[in-house]
Every structure is written in C-alpha cells, then in structure tokens.
Design an enzyme around this catalytic site. Structure first.
Site, PDB file in Angstrom:
ATOM      1  N   SER A  95       1.203  -1.284   0.189  1.00 15.82           N
ATOM      2  CA  SER A  95      -0.333   0.026  -0.178  1.00 15.82           C
ATOM      3  C   SER A  95       1.149   1.330  -0.027  1.00 15.82           C
ATOM      4  CB  SER A  95      -1.440  -0.146   1.089  1.00 15.82           C
ATOM      5  OG  SER A  95      -2.074   0.632   1.123  1.00 15.82           O
ATOM      6  N   ASN A  96      -0.225   2.521   0.167  1.00 13.32           N
ATOM      7  CA  ASN A  96       1.379   3.656   0.055  1.00 13.32           C
ATOM      8  C   ASN A  96       0.809   4.426   1.666  1.00 13.32           C
ATOM      9  OD1 ASN A  96      -1.176   5.460  -0.618  1.00 13.32           O
ATOM     10  ND2 ASN A  96      -0.922   3.939  -1.959  1.00 13.32           N
TER      11      ASN A  96
END
Ligand code: C5P
Length: 210
Positions: free
Chosen positions: A24-25
């Site tokens: 993810s981020n």
C-alpha cells in the site's frame, strides 16, 4: 447552477500478498474526504474510499473498498451518473499476481513476489471523455519534475484540472504544489488541505459555469 453529481475517489488501496500482509502507500485520504465535504456545495456526492482512519462526511453516499480492482468496479458503476469525477485516490499501480490464500511462512532465502499492473482508473474512464461533458480532475505526486510530469498526465488522462503536489503532502494536513489547467499554472505554498479543497471546488464551479 443546477445540482451536480460529484464522484470522488480517496485514500490508498491495499493489495494483499496473503491474508495478513499487503502492499500500500501512506495516503491518509484527508484531501479526498475534505473534497467530499466541500463538494456538497455542488450537489450530491459519492465518495469511494480505500482503507483510511477517517470518518466519512455526513450527507453523502460512502462506499468503502480495499483494492484497486474493487475501486475500479465501483467507479465504473457510478461514473455514468456523475458530472464531475475527482480522482484523488493514491491507487496502487501494482498488485501481487498470485496472492496466497494462507499466511506465507518464513522461508529460507528469498521470497519473490510477482507484481502485475492494476487498472489506471482515471485513464480508463478518460477514454469516454469526449462522449460526454464530464469534468475530470486528477492529482499528481512526484519526486522529480513535478509540474512537467503533472502536465503530461493532464494531457494523457484528458483532464480539466490537475493538482500537482509534493511528496511532503502525503499523510499531512497541508499541501504544497500547483493547480494546473489548460492555460494556467496556479502555484500555492504550503496551505491547509481544507483551503485547497475550497479552491479546487471553486475552480470546478468555474469550469461548470463556463
Ligand atoms: O499514479 P499517477 O501519478 O498516474 O496518478 C495520477 C492520477 O491518476 C491521480 O488522479 C490518480 O488518482 C489516478 N490514478 C488512477 N488509477 C491508477 C493510478 C492513478 O485512477 N491506477
């Protein structure tokens, strides 16, 4: 002005490796949620959000998703009904090819993950841009050549407005960058995301009433 329908994506997406781990981020979703709140001034709001810790604004339609594919499916469902699409989500560009059904055990040596491309949601929906009068708004976050890269995305994704912001923006309450339209680059120094949301919705209103 007649009431409009504003469709917004926000937050990160999660691409699972196994039932526990994911790629993810650091996107918090703050910008997208503030835009959703501000967009109520234009009409009805649909917010499609990846996983965040935020409370959705009241009085809007809220759809929670996890992966980019799920986000794309929801966008396809509502895109034809919207007048404005604001693509604020930090969509994962890649997903794991063969996500494991079971938790991956520690292995000796290397664990190789094969990543494959996710759909570029904004690029896909932009292909229908000239069949309708929808306004498309995108975001760009770049570590190098911010304005130039944002302008390239503006053209490639047939946008009406793109907001170029610096990496310090991610997971922050403030943003620094520029609002780019066909004939203007409006730079802004560190401002609150709430103020930026007000400016963006004001600019969208300007395009709608042109
Ligand atoms: O990732 P990129 O810099 O190309 O993102 C530019 C714009 O495209 C952003 O508005 C983002 O929300 C959108 N995007 C998307 N689907 C992706 C990647 C980006 O909708 N897979």
């Amino acid at each position: 002005m007649k009431k409009k329908v504003v469709l917004i994506t926000a937050g990160p997406t999660k691409e699972y490796i196994d039932p526990i781990r994911f790629i993810s981020n650091d996107s918090s979703g703050k910008m997208g949620y503030l835009l959703a709140e501000e967009s109520k001034k234009l009409g009805d709001v649909i917010l499609i959000s990846g996983p965040t810790c935020l409370k959705p604004p009241k009085g809007i339609k809220f759809i929670k998703v996890i992966s980019a594919s799920e986000m794309f499916n929801q966008v396809k469902k509502y895109f034809n009904k919207c007048d404005v699409f604001i693509s604020c989500a930090a969509v994962s560009d890649y997903k794991v090819k063969n996500a494991s059904k079971d938790k991956i055990k520690k292995t000796i040596g290397k664990l190789k993950l094969e990543l494959i491309s996710n759909p570029d949601i904004l690029l896909e929906v932009s292909k229908e841009k000239y069949n309708n009068k929808r306004i498309l708004v995108g975001f760009a976050l770049e570590t190098n050549n911010l304005i130039k890269n944002a302008q390239n995305k503006f053209i490639k994704k047939k946008l009406d407005i793109i907001i170029a912001n610096e990496p310090s923006t991610i997971n922050s309450d403030r943003s620094k960058g520029a609002i780019i339209t066909e004939d203007k680059i409006k730079k802004f120094k560190s401002i609150s995301k709430k103020s930026l949301a007000e400016i963006i919705i004001g600019d969208i209103r300007g395009v709608l009433t042109r």
